[in-house]
Design an enzyme around this catalytic site. Structure first.
Site, PDB file in Angstrom:
ATOM      1  N   ASP A   1     -50.613 131.370 -26.330  1.00  0.00           N
ATOM      2  CA  ASP A   1     -51.635 132.224 -26.941  1.00  0.00           C
ATOM      3  C   ASP A   1     -52.984 131.546 -26.743  1.00  0.00           C
ATOM      4  OD1 ASP A   1     -51.201 134.715 -29.148  1.00  0.00           O
ATOM      5  OD2 ASP A   1     -53.209 133.797 -29.066  1.00  0.00           O
TER       6      ASP A   1
ATOM      7  N   GLU B   1     -41.305 147.714 -25.970  1.00  0.00           N
ATOM      8  CA  GLU B   1     -40.736 147.139 -27.188  1.00  0.00           C
ATOM      9  C   GLU B   1     -40.634 148.213 -28.268  1.00  0.00           C
ATOM     10  OE1 GLU B   1     -39.454 143.994 -27.902  1.00  0.00           O
ATOM     11  OE2 GLU B   1     -38.852 145.330 -29.513  1.00  0.00           O
TER      12      GLU B   1
ATOM     13  N   LEU C   1     -39.352 147.324 -31.542  1.00  0.00           N
ATOM     14  CA  LEU C   1     -39.133 146.698 -32.861  1.00  0.00           C
ATOM     15  C   LEU C   1     -40.072 147.301 -33.900  1.00  0.00           C
ATOM     16  CD1 LEU C   1     -41.695 144.666 -33.540  1.00  0.00           C
ATOM     17  CD2 LEU C   1     -40.500 143.137 -32.001  1.00  0.00           C
TER      18      LEU C   1
ATOM     19  N   LYS D   1     -41.781 154.786 -24.060  1.00  0.00           N
ATOM     20  CA  LYS D   1     -42.392 154.174 -25.248  1.00  0.00           C
ATOM     21  C   LYS D   1     -43.350 155.152 -25.935  1.00  0.00           C
ATOM     22  CE  LYS D   1     -43.831 151.317 -28.254  1.00  0.00           C
ATOM     23  NZ  LYS D   1     -43.023 150.995 -29.413  1.00  0.00           N
TER      24      LYS D   1
ATOM     25  N   CYS E   1     -49.339 150.775 -34.184  1.00  0.00           N
ATOM     26  CA  CYS E   1     -48.802 151.449 -32.992  1.00  0.00           C
ATOM     27  C   CYS E   1     -49.011 152.962 -32.949  1.00  0.00           C
ATOM     28  CB  CYS E   1     -47.316 151.133 -32.864  1.00  0.00           C
ATOM     29  SG  CYS E   1     -47.039 149.417 -32.426  1.00  0.00           S
TER      30      CYS E   1
ATOM     31  N   LYS F   1     -52.660 154.452 -32.249  1.00  0.00           N
ATOM     32  CA  LYS F   1     -53.241 154.187 -30.924  1.00  0.00           C
ATOM     33  C   LYS F   1     -52.360 154.763 -29.809  1.00  0.00           C
ATOM     34  CE  LYS F   1     -51.369 149.599 -29.876  1.00  0.00           C
ATOM     35  NZ  LYS F   1     -50.595 149.986 -28.704  1.00  0.00           N
TER      36      LYS F   1
ATOM     37  N   LYS G   1     -47.122 149.572 -44.278  1.00  0.00           N
ATOM     38  CA  LYS G   1     -45.767 149.842 -44.752  1.00  0.00           C
ATOM     39  C   LYS G   1     -45.257 148.573 -45.427  1.00  0.00           C
ATOM     40  CE  LYS G   1     -43.180 148.795 -40.564  1.00  0.00           C
ATOM     41  NZ  LYS G   1     -42.153 149.268 -39.666  1.00  0.00           N
TER      42      LYS G   1
HETATM   43  N1  LIG Z   1     -46.692 145.342 -33.616  1.00  0.00           N
HETATM   44  C1  LIG Z   1     -45.688 146.153 -33.352  1.00  0.00           C
HETATM   45  O1  LIG Z   1     -44.956 146.570 -34.249  1.00  0.00           O
HETATM   46  C2  LIG Z   1     -45.402 146.602 -31.944  1.00  0.00           C
HETATM   47  C3  LIG Z   1     -44.195 147.261 -31.658  1.00  0.00           C
HETATM   48  C4  LIG Z   1     -43.936 147.667 -30.344  1.00  0.00           C
HETATM   49  C5  LIG Z   1     -44.890 147.444 -29.351  1.00  0.00           C
HETATM   50  N2  LIG Z   1     -46.067 146.814 -29.671  1.00  0.00           N
HETATM   51  C6  LIG Z   1     -47.033 146.565 -28.580  1.00  0.00           C
HETATM   52  O2  LIG Z   1     -46.955 145.184 -28.227  1.00  0.00           O
HETATM   53  C7  LIG Z   1     -48.245 144.691 -27.860  1.00  0.00           C
HETATM   54  C8  LIG Z   1     -48.590 143.500 -28.730  1.00  0.00           C
HETATM   55  O3  LIG Z   1     -48.712 143.956 -30.066  1.00  0.00           O
HETATM   56  P1  LIG Z   1     -48.824 142.931 -31.290  1.00  0.00           P
HETATM   57  O4  LIG Z   1     -48.782 143.754 -32.513  1.00  0.00           O
HETATM   58  O5  LIG Z   1     -47.865 141.834 -31.089  1.00  0.00           O
HETATM   59  O6  LIG Z   1     -50.314 142.373 -31.046  1.00  0.00           O
HETATM   60  P2  LIG Z   1     -51.004 141.169 -31.811  1.00  0.00           P
HETATM   61  O7  LIG Z   1     -52.446 141.526 -31.869  1.00  0.00           O
HETATM   62  O8  LIG Z   1     -50.280 140.838 -33.063  1.00  0.00           O
HETATM   63  O9  LIG Z   1     -50.797 139.927 -30.815  1.00  0.00           O
HETATM   64  C9  LIG Z   1     -51.429 139.818 -29.576  1.00  0.00           C
HETATM   65  C10 LIG Z   1     -51.604 138.333 -29.294  1.00  0.00           C
HETATM   66  O10 LIG Z   1     -52.082 138.170 -27.964  1.00  0.00           O
HETATM   67  C11 LIG Z   1     -52.986 137.096 -27.949  1.00  0.00           C
HETATM   68  N3  LIG Z   1     -53.816 137.163 -26.742  1.00  0.00           N
HETATM   69  C12 LIG Z   1     -54.805 138.057 -26.432  1.00  0.00           C
HETATM   70  N4  LIG Z   1     -55.320 137.757 -25.217  1.00  0.00           N
HETATM   71  C13 LIG Z   1     -54.656 136.681 -24.746  1.00  0.00           C
HETATM   72  C14 LIG Z   1     -54.738 135.917 -23.556  1.00  0.00           C
HETATM   73  N5  LIG Z   1     -55.617 136.212 -22.598  1.00  0.00           N
HETATM   74  N6  LIG Z   1     -53.908 134.865 -23.402  1.00  0.00           N
HETATM   75  C15 LIG Z   1     -53.009 134.549 -24.363  1.00  0.00           C
HETATM   76  N7  LIG Z   1     -52.883 135.238 -25.520  1.00  0.00           N
HETATM   77  C16 LIG Z   1     -53.699 136.300 -25.712  1.00  0.00           C
HETATM   78  C17 LIG Z   1     -53.748 137.249 -29.253  1.00  0.00           C
HETATM   79  O11 LIG Z   1     -54.396 136.048 -29.640  1.00  0.00           O
HETATM   80  C18 LIG Z   1     -52.623 137.648 -30.206  1.00  0.00           C
HETATM   81  O12 LIG Z   1     -52.050 136.528 -30.831  1.00  0.00           O
HETATM   82  C19 LIG Z   1     -49.190 145.880 -28.012  1.00  0.00           C
HETATM   83  O13 LIG Z   1     -49.336 146.517 -26.770  1.00  0.00           O
HETATM   84  C20 LIG Z   1     -48.467 146.798 -28.976  1.00  0.00           C
HETATM   85  O14 LIG Z   1     -48.820 148.143 -28.824  1.00  0.00           O
HETATM   86  C21 LIG Z   1     -46.336 146.377 -30.917  1.00  0.00           C
END
Ligand SMILES: NC(=O)c1ccc[n+]([C@@H]2O[C@H](COP(=O)([O-])OP(=O)(O)OC[C@H]3O[C@@H](n4cnc5c(N)ncnc54)[C@H](O)[C@@H]3O)[C@@H](O)[C@H]2O)c1
Length: 461
Positions: A30, A170, A172, A235, A291, A294, A351
């Site tokens: 990260d 994903e 989850l 998705k 999610c 957006k 939630k």
């Molecule tokens: N949160 C959910 O429940 C969920 C479920 C399914 C899918 N998704 C998808 O998964 C993806 C991630 O979601 P999330 O909720 O985990 O996001 P998040 O914002 O919690 O985490 C993203 C992470 O990426 C890091 N990051 C950003 N740019 C970076 C870089 N250049 N190098 C390294 N790290 C970097 C950020 O610091 C952050 O920690 C999104 O596309 C989201 O739509 C999320």
């Protein structure tokens, strides 16, 4: 297998930790130094039930490490996941700058060994090819920058990166993310490379065979192999369908209120039809979170780019926006003028069982109530305890539900945290200015609340 996960948020951290639990060697990268420092110190930056133990166990076993260094992590991996955020731009389309930056960086550090680059971030249809292009661009730039100024190209033999891009969306759910990862309904993999698909199948074999599942005898997890665009579309279509189901039942709830029916009974009655099912039919304040909002907007936007007007999904979004204002209307019906009134919110997160407040309905309520001149207080089991107050400057965050109740002209149940069922409502009824409770999730027992002395108002009943 050696796996690198870039982006250690809700998805990346859970994916990395669970893959390590199944025996793989995982590096989580990260660019947020504070996050990585916190993980290296044994602190989990998000609230997700069960995650802490898995992270600790695998970190101690040396199968899970955290770093800010992309270069080495990419070089060491056979499989590289992109799991960074894809938030919405004000226009509704996905902001792909983080995915783009990571793809380019991966390209800069690839060599001639074969690797699979997996897009786990939710990205618009067609992004897989775009990621492939950016990786190649990154690789090309790295080669050019390695040639000394005025030097001869042969000094640095060009390395053609050897990789395939796979889409692996994903599914989850925050709050049960670890359980969902070990007990998925399906695993979807999109690619035109048989080699990449085979590697993904091997990676997921312990999960496909349910070796870590609650019911190991439940039969293999369906492993859906498709093309890149269909995987990306699966998705979006899944989230759009679930959001539609909620907006549908909220619309039914609004009709129920007018005709004197009870939406809970109606939802039960229609949900028994196996074609419909019981889940995602709880009327209330509508959907929110990181999610659905957006992803539904991004799908509408993508369709528009291709000349298609998503009338149904636009209505789903609008129904959801209006649903949040129904609570304000109910408060106005009961209290008339909201200016100068104190409203207490039970719950802030979008939630229960998560600390995530991205696009939480509570934030809209706070904004509307502030505009109308009300004073807003809130109590949330996780947010109150965490000390996090980002985006909460217009609400007084109380330390417990009873302090919240003091001087309130109305309470609104916003998030269905289990503990809200066990509060001493008789005591709370003594503490409030006026014993009015709007149950915006139809979560509490009307009879119990009425007995405790509250005037109970639900949604669609
Ligand atoms: N949160 C959910 O429940 C969920 C479920 C399914 C899918 N998704 C998808 O998964 C993806 C991630 O979601 P999330 O909720 O985990 O996001 P998040 O914002 O919690 O985490 C993203 C992470 O990426 C890091 N990051 C950003 N740019 C970076 C870089 N250049 N190098 C390294 N790290 C970097 C950020 O610091 C952050 O920690 C999104 O596309 C989201 O739509 C999320």
């Amino acid at each position: 297998m050696r796996v690198t996960v870039v982006g250690t948020g809700y998805v990346g951290l859970v994916t990395g930790a669970c893959l390590a639990e199944t025996g793989h060697h995982v590096i989580c990268v990260d660019n947020n130094e504070a996050k990585v420092a916190s993980l290296n110190a044994g602190r989990i930056p998000i609230y997700e039930p069960g995650l802490e133990q898995i992270v600790r166990r695998n970190n101690d076993a040396g199968r899970l490490i955290f770093t800010t260094e992309v270069d080495n992590s990419v070089k060491q991996a056979q499989i590289i996941f992109i799991a960074v955020g894809t938030p919405a731009l004000p226009t509704g389309e996905s902001d792909l700058r983080y995915v783009g930056a990571v793809a380019k960086t991966i390209g800069e550090h690839l060599d001639s060994s074969y690797r699979v680059v997996v897009n786990k971030s939710t990205v618009p249809i067609g992004s897989g090819d775009w990621v492939r292009m950016l990786i190649l661009e990154g690789a090309k730039e790295a080669i050019l920058s390695a040639v000394p100024a005025g030097g001869v190209e042969t000094v640095c033999a060009p390395v053609t990166p050897n990789f395939d891009v796979v889409s692996n969306p994903e599914f989850l759910k925050e709050g049960s993310a670890v359980w969902d990862t070990f007990n998925p309904d399906r695993i979807v993999v999109g690619s035109d490379s048989a080699q990449a698909i085979e590697i993904m199948r091997q990676l997921y074999t312990p999960i496909i065979e349910r070796r870590f599942a609650e019911d190991p005898k439940a039969g293999e997890v369906p492993f859906v192999v498709t093309d890149l665009s269909s995987a990306e579309m699966i998705k979006y279509a899944a989230n759009a369908f679930l959001a539609t189901k909620i907006s549908f039942i909220n619309e039914v709830a609004n009709i129920c209120e007018r005709v004197g029916a009870d939406v809970s009974q109606v939802a039960y009655g229609i949900g028994l039809d196996q074609r419909i099912g019981q889940r995602f039919l709880q009327a209330g304040l509508g959907w929110g979170g990181s999610c659905f909002p957006k992803d539904v907007s991004a799908l509408v936007h993508t369709a528009n780019d291709y000349g298609y007007d998503c009338r149904l999904l636009k209505a789903v979004i609008e129904t959801n926006r209006l649903q949040r204002t129904r609570v304000i209307e109910k408060l106005q019906q009961e209290l008339k003028v909201l200016k100068g009134k104190t409203i207490g919110l039970l719950g802030l997160t979008f939630k229960p069982d998560t600390d995530d407040m991205r696009d939480a309905p509570a934030l809209s309520l706070i904004e509307y109530l502030n505009k109308l001149g009300a004073r807003v207080k809130a109590f949330d089991p996780i947010v109150s305890a965490s000390g996090i107050r980002e985006g909460l400057s217009h609400v007084i965050v109380e330390t417990d539900a009873y302090r919240l109740a003091e001087t309130c002209d109305a309470l609104v149940l916003v998030t269905e945290w289990k503990e809200f069922r066990n509060l001493d409502y008789e005591k709370m009824a003594q503490l409030v200015n006026r014993p009015l409770l709007i149950d915006a999730r139809n979560f509490l027992d009307r009879q119990l609340l009425t007995k405790a002395g509250f005037w109970y108002v639900g949604m669609g009943r």
